[in-house]
Design a protein around this motif. Structure first.
Motif, short mmCIF file in Angstrom:
data_model
loop_
_atom_site.label_atom_id
_atom_site.label_comp_id
_atom_site.label_asym_id
_atom_site.label_seq_id
_atom_site.Cartn_x
_atom_site.Cartn_y
_atom_site.Cartn_z
N ARG A 203 0.84 -1.19 0.00
CA ARG A 203 0.00 0.00 0.00
C ARG A 203 0.87 1.24 0.00
O ARG A 203 2.07 1.19 0.31
N ILE A 204 0.28 2.36 -0.33
CA ILE A 204 0.93 3.66 -0.16
C ILE A 204 0.81 4.06 1.30
O ILE A 204 -0.25 3.90 1.92
N GLY A 205 1.89 4.56 1.86
CA GLY A 205 1.87 4.97 3.27
C GLY A 205 1.67 3.77 4.18
O GLY A 205 2.11 2.66 3.91
N GLY A 206 1.00 4.01 5.31
CA GLY A 206 0.59 2.92 6.18
C GLY A 206 1.59 2.47 7.21
O GLY A 206 1.48 1.35 7.72
N ALA A 207 2.59 3.29 7.56
CA ALA A 207 3.60 2.89 8.54
C ALA A 207 3.69 3.89 9.68
O ALA A 207 3.61 5.11 9.46
N THR A 208 3.84 3.38 10.89
CA THR A 208 4.14 4.21 12.06
C THR A 208 5.53 3.84 12.55
O THR A 208 5.78 2.69 12.93
N LEU A 209 6.45 4.79 12.53
CA LEU A 209 7.84 4.55 12.91
C LEU A 209 8.14 5.32 14.19
O LEU A 209 7.90 6.52 14.29
N THR A 210 8.70 4.60 15.19
CA THR A 210 9.15 5.22 16.43
C THR A 210 10.65 4.98 16.56
O THR A 210 11.11 3.84 16.49
N LEU A 211 11.41 6.05 16.73
CA LEU A 211 12.85 5.96 16.90
C LEU A 211 13.20 6.16 18.36
O LEU A 211 12.63 7.02 19.04
N GLY A 212 14.15 5.36 18.85
CA GLY A 212 14.54 5.41 20.25
C GLY A 212 15.76 6.29 20.47
O GLY A 212 16.01 7.25 19.74
N GLY A 213 16.56 5.93 21.50
CA GLY A 213 17.72 6.73 21.86
C GLY A 213 19.04 6.13 21.43
O GLY A 213 20.10 6.68 21.77
N HIS A 214 19.01 5.03 20.70
CA HIS A 214 20.23 4.38 20.25
C HIS A 214 20.93 5.23 19.19
O HIS A 214 20.28 5.99 18.46
N PRO A 215 22.27 5.13 19.05
CA PRO A 215 22.97 5.90 18.01
C PRO A 215 22.43 5.65 16.60
O PRO A 215 22.43 6.58 15.78
N ILE A 216 21.96 4.44 16.29
CA ILE A 216 21.39 4.21 14.96
C ILE A 216 20.09 4.99 14.80
O ILE A 216 19.78 5.51 13.72
N ALA A 217 19.31 5.11 15.88
CA ALA A 217 18.10 5.93 15.83
C ALA A 217 18.46 7.39 15.55
O ALA A 217 17.79 8.07 14.75
N GLU A 218 19.51 7.87 16.21
CA GLU A 218 19.95 9.25 15.96
C GLU A 218 20.42 9.42 14.51
O GLU A 218 20.17 10.45 13.88
N GLU A 219 21.07 8.39 13.99
CA GLU A 219 21.50 8.45 12.60
C GLU A 219 20.30 8.53 11.66
O GLU A 219 20.30 9.29 10.68
N LEU A 220 19.26 7.77 11.95
CA LEU A 220 18.05 7.82 11.13
C LEU A 220 17.40 9.20 11.21
O LEU A 220 16.89 9.72 10.21
#
Length: 248
Positions: A203-220
């Motif tokens: 589908r188009i769209g349809g995602a909920t993304l939550t980023l945490g406190g990890h360095p990879i999350a900061e990179e994202l």
């Protein structure tokens, strides 16, 4: 005809190509700042690659949760941060970039790749140079709303939930794709073949993304991902093979 190559990992001999007989996945694609993507590639040693630009200034990042059910590397979970890159055999243009994404044959740098299995961590790093490291997973591929989260050292990297998509006709796959890895300063290309797949919803769209406190999350966060996903997809069953990497 030359004999297939082999690799010994933790006392087990693997004959190429490595087979994945059954896996399932959740995929979400987000547009991202192309210059930030290029900086992330350069920092990892993959500067010869260029972001695939979907439109001026914007590239594409694919976030993928994969549950490997049956394969030569055993059962394990994986979370991939995949930066789509230009195909050197194709003239760069937004139309060509969109076509590659829609066909599913876009080239990708496997930028981050946490897993929850020690054997696949060793094999991934030793055979293909994939940047695999051990992490903790909580995934649900069975519900209508698919979800996955991955944490490392008690810190959340990312949590992804996708809404149900529309059924896509099953196909044989049989597509030859190219992935890139960069580990310890060595850039490699990895040919892999997508085999049969079924239970595909998109589908188009349809995602909920939550980023945490990890360095990879900061990179994202630094990649300036779009607030809303461009597309999401889930696949209930797919097969793949991975062949030897080539140093670039």
């Amino acid at each position: 005809m030359p004999s297939p190559s082999t690799h010994t990992v933790a006392g087990t001999t693997l004959t190429m190509p490595v087979q994945v007989r059954d896996a399932r996945c959740i995929v979400a694609g987000f547009t991202a700042d192309a210059d930030a993507m290029a900086r992330a590639m350069a920092a990892s040693g993959a500067s010869p690659l260029r972001p695939l630009r979907m439109r001026p200034g914007r590239g594409m990042v694919m976030l993928v949760f994969v549950d490997y059910v049956d394969g030569d590397l055993g059962p394990y979970n994986e979370f991939g941060v995949c930066l789509l890159v230009e195909n050197p055999a194709q003239r760069p243009s937004p139309i060509n970039a969109l076509g590659s994404v829609l066909r599913g044959d876009a080239h990708a740098l496997i930028h981050r790749l946490p897993v929850d299995g020690e054997f696949t961590r060793q094999a991934g790093r030793g055979i293909w140079g994939f940047p695999k490291f051990l992490a903790d997973f909580d995934v649900d591929h069975d519900s209508s709303r698919k979800r996955g989260s991955v944490s490392h050292d008690g810190s959340l990297i990312a949590a992804l939930e996708t809404a149900p998509g529309l059924p896509v006709p099953a196909g044989s796959g049989d597509a030859e794709l190219t992935a890139y890895s960069c580990l310890d300063g060595t850039l490699r290309s990895i040919p892999w073949r997508l085999g049969s797949l079924s239970g595909v919803r998109a589908r188009i769209g349809g995602a909920t993304l939550t980023l945490g406190g990890h360095p990879i999350a900061e990179e994202l966060r630094d990649l300036k991902l779009a607030r809303h996903a461009a597309m999401t997809m889930s696949v209930a069953h797919l097969a793949m093979t991975f062949d030897d990497a080539t140093d670039l």
